[in-house]
Enzyme design. Structure first.
Site, short mmCIF file in Angstrom:
data_model
loop_
_atom_site.label_atom_id
_atom_site.label_comp_id
_atom_site.label_asym_id
_atom_site.label_seq_id
_atom_site.Cartn_x
_atom_site.Cartn_y
_atom_site.Cartn_z
CG HIS A 157 -1.82 -1.20 1.27
ND1 HIS A 157 -3.04 -1.21 0.61
CD2 HIS A 157 -1.69 -2.42 1.85
CE1 HIS A 157 -3.63 -2.39 0.80
NE2 HIS A 157 -2.82 -3.14 1.53
CG HIS A 199 -3.75 -10.57 3.21
ND1 HIS A 199 -4.99 -11.13 3.16
CD2 HIS A 199 -3.91 -9.27 2.86
CE1 HIS A 199 -5.87 -10.22 2.82
NE2 HIS A 199 -5.24 -9.08 2.62
CG ASN A 229 -8.67 -7.45 7.92
OD1 ASN A 229 -8.77 -8.63 8.24
ND2 ASN A 229 -9.53 -6.84 7.12
CG ASP A 232 -1.38 -6.34 3.85
OD1 ASP A 232 -1.59 -5.28 3.23
OD2 ASP A 232 -2.28 -6.92 4.49
CG HIS A 246 -2.22 2.86 9.07
ND1 HIS A 246 -3.15 3.40 8.22
CD2 HIS A 246 -2.34 1.51 8.95
CE1 HIS A 246 -3.82 2.42 7.61
NE2 HIS A 246 -3.33 1.26 8.02
#
Ligand code: DOR
Length: 420
Positions: free
Chosen positions: A61, A229, A275, A302, A306
């Protein structure tokens, strides 16, 4: 860009059955015959180091456009370079989501200056809303390399089927975030720990029901699917059975599912919340077994940055942890140091197999291939979040002792990272 000669390095290149000392020559951005090295060449002393094809991370991401306080394309690729990752697949849950040709073009354009090759995932539904299909032909024209609604499952199963069929036609993968929306929710794995913490758990069944759906679709329509994942024993078992039955399925798990369990959550630190969540020791051992026996093809991170502010609140923080700078070290520590597999087998899981799943020219050091590689050393070090290169610090590996360290990364013949 100078030509580069790496001398006396131990080369691990499973694609070419190479596992020995040698020299590596890079000329005009591609691998060349070391015998032909001459003229103005930068010489790198490789003694004590190992060289392998650059890692390919199928699950990243980058947060750009729209959430560049967490990460951006350039900072994410700096983190990639520091972890030996030279190619990465960028997920579409950006702001706006990658559901229009303009956003694909924005990412591809910005990535031209990045320290890693960025491959772009287009979303299957508009705004990842789950109900309105994107124009896959238009996204493909703009240059997407894969399809996914990652971060969420594709809610409308009939749209998922059409996307899988279209992707098969275009020869690009669909990567599936498996989660039943009605069972999902919760903050940590459902079980003893969620009870002990007194917070709502995420049941394994949510992931397993999602995995079962995607496997059924791949089987029924005879089209490929890539499962993201994987974190549960049951999902791994279903993938194993599906492979045996000839279903066109590939799968990835992440280093945190190999090294950590739900026990970490007792620290009440949101850096351990993602998650799917960290599961039980039984699941962790099942992930290792599934990698070893070929059920799971690839290790992907993954990488989900943040900000510290967002992660400050244990229960309300968004899910996700960063991973690209530590993925090789963590996987090496569990799998190679732990005696599960050889270094060549690990490189297969982190470079060769993901390159094949994505269908990109990577995962190999053959003469003429793009010169993407990394050098590493068997060295003990401890992960310090403050020393990482991305914008966010939310690593679940903080304070953990690792047994291999990336020393240099070369992407397209250019040195993009040197360990200081
Ligand atoms: O933990 C996660 N973080 N899982 C996801 O599926 C999405 C990701 C994110 O984008 O933060």
């Amino acid at each position: 860009m100078a030509d580069i000669l790496i001398k006396n390095v131990y080369i691990i290149d499973p694609d070419n059955n190479t596992n020995n000392m040698g020299d590596i020559f890079i000329k005009n951005g591609v691998f060349a015959d070391p015998e032909t090295a001459e003229g103005n060449v930068e010489i790198i002393n490789g003694s004590g180091l190992k060289a392998a094809p650059g890692l390919v991370d199928l699950h990243v991401h980058l947060r750009d456009p729209g959430q560049t306080d967490k990460e951006d394309i350039l900072s994410g690729c700096r983190a990639a370079a520091a972890g030996g990752v030279t190619s990465l697949l960028a997920m579409p849950n950006t702001v706006p989501t990658v559901d229009s040709p303009g956003t694909v073009e924005y990412i591809k354009n910005k990535a031209k200056d990045a320290d890693a090759h960025v491959y772009v995932v287009g979303s299957i539904t508009k705004g990842l809303g789950g109900h309105e299909a994107t124009d896959i032909d238009a996204l493909y024209e703009a240059g997407i390399d894969a399809l996914s609604d990652d971060g969420r499952p594709v809610l409308d199963t009939s749209i998922m089927v059409k996307a899988m069929q279209k992707a098969a036609e275009l020869n690009i993968p669909v990567t599936a975030h498996c989660e039943d929306p009605y069972l999902a929710g919760g903050k940590v794995n459902e079980g003893d720990i969620s009870v002990q913490l007194g917070i709502k758990g995420m049941p394994r069944a949510a992931e397993d029901a999602g995995t079962a759906r995607e496997l059924s679709l791949a089987a029924a329509y005879d089209v490929p699917i890539h499962i993201c994942h994987v974190s549960t024993c049951t999902s791994a078992n279903m993938i194993r059975d599906a492979k045996k039955a000839g279903v066109k399925v590939t799968a990835e798990t992440a280093p945190h599912y190999l090294m950590l369990t739900e026990q970490e959550l007792l620290k009440k630190d949101a850096d351990y919340r993602m998650n799917p969540p960290l599961r039980t020791e039984r699941d962790r051992l099942a992930m290792i077994e599934a990698l070893k026996d070929g059920t799971i093809d690839a290790i992907a991170t993954d990488h989900a940055p943040h900000t510290p502010d967002e992660k400050a609140d244990f229960e309300n923080a968004p899910n996700g942890s960063i991973g690209m700078e530590t993925s090789f070290a963590a996987a090496y520590t569990v799998l190679v140091k732990g005696g599960v597999m050889s270094e060549g087998e690990l490189i297969q899981k982190m470079s060769c197999n993901p390159a094949a799943i994505l269908g990109i020219p990577a995962g190999t050091m053959y003469i003429g291939a793009p010169a993407d590689l990394f050098l590493y050393k068997e060295e003990e070090w401890t992960v310090d979040p403050e020393k990482l290169h991305g914008k966010s610090k939310n690593t679940p590996f903080k304070g953990i002792r690792m047994y291999a360290k990336v020393k240099m990364t070369i992407c397209g013949g250019k040195i993009v990272y040197r360990d200081q």
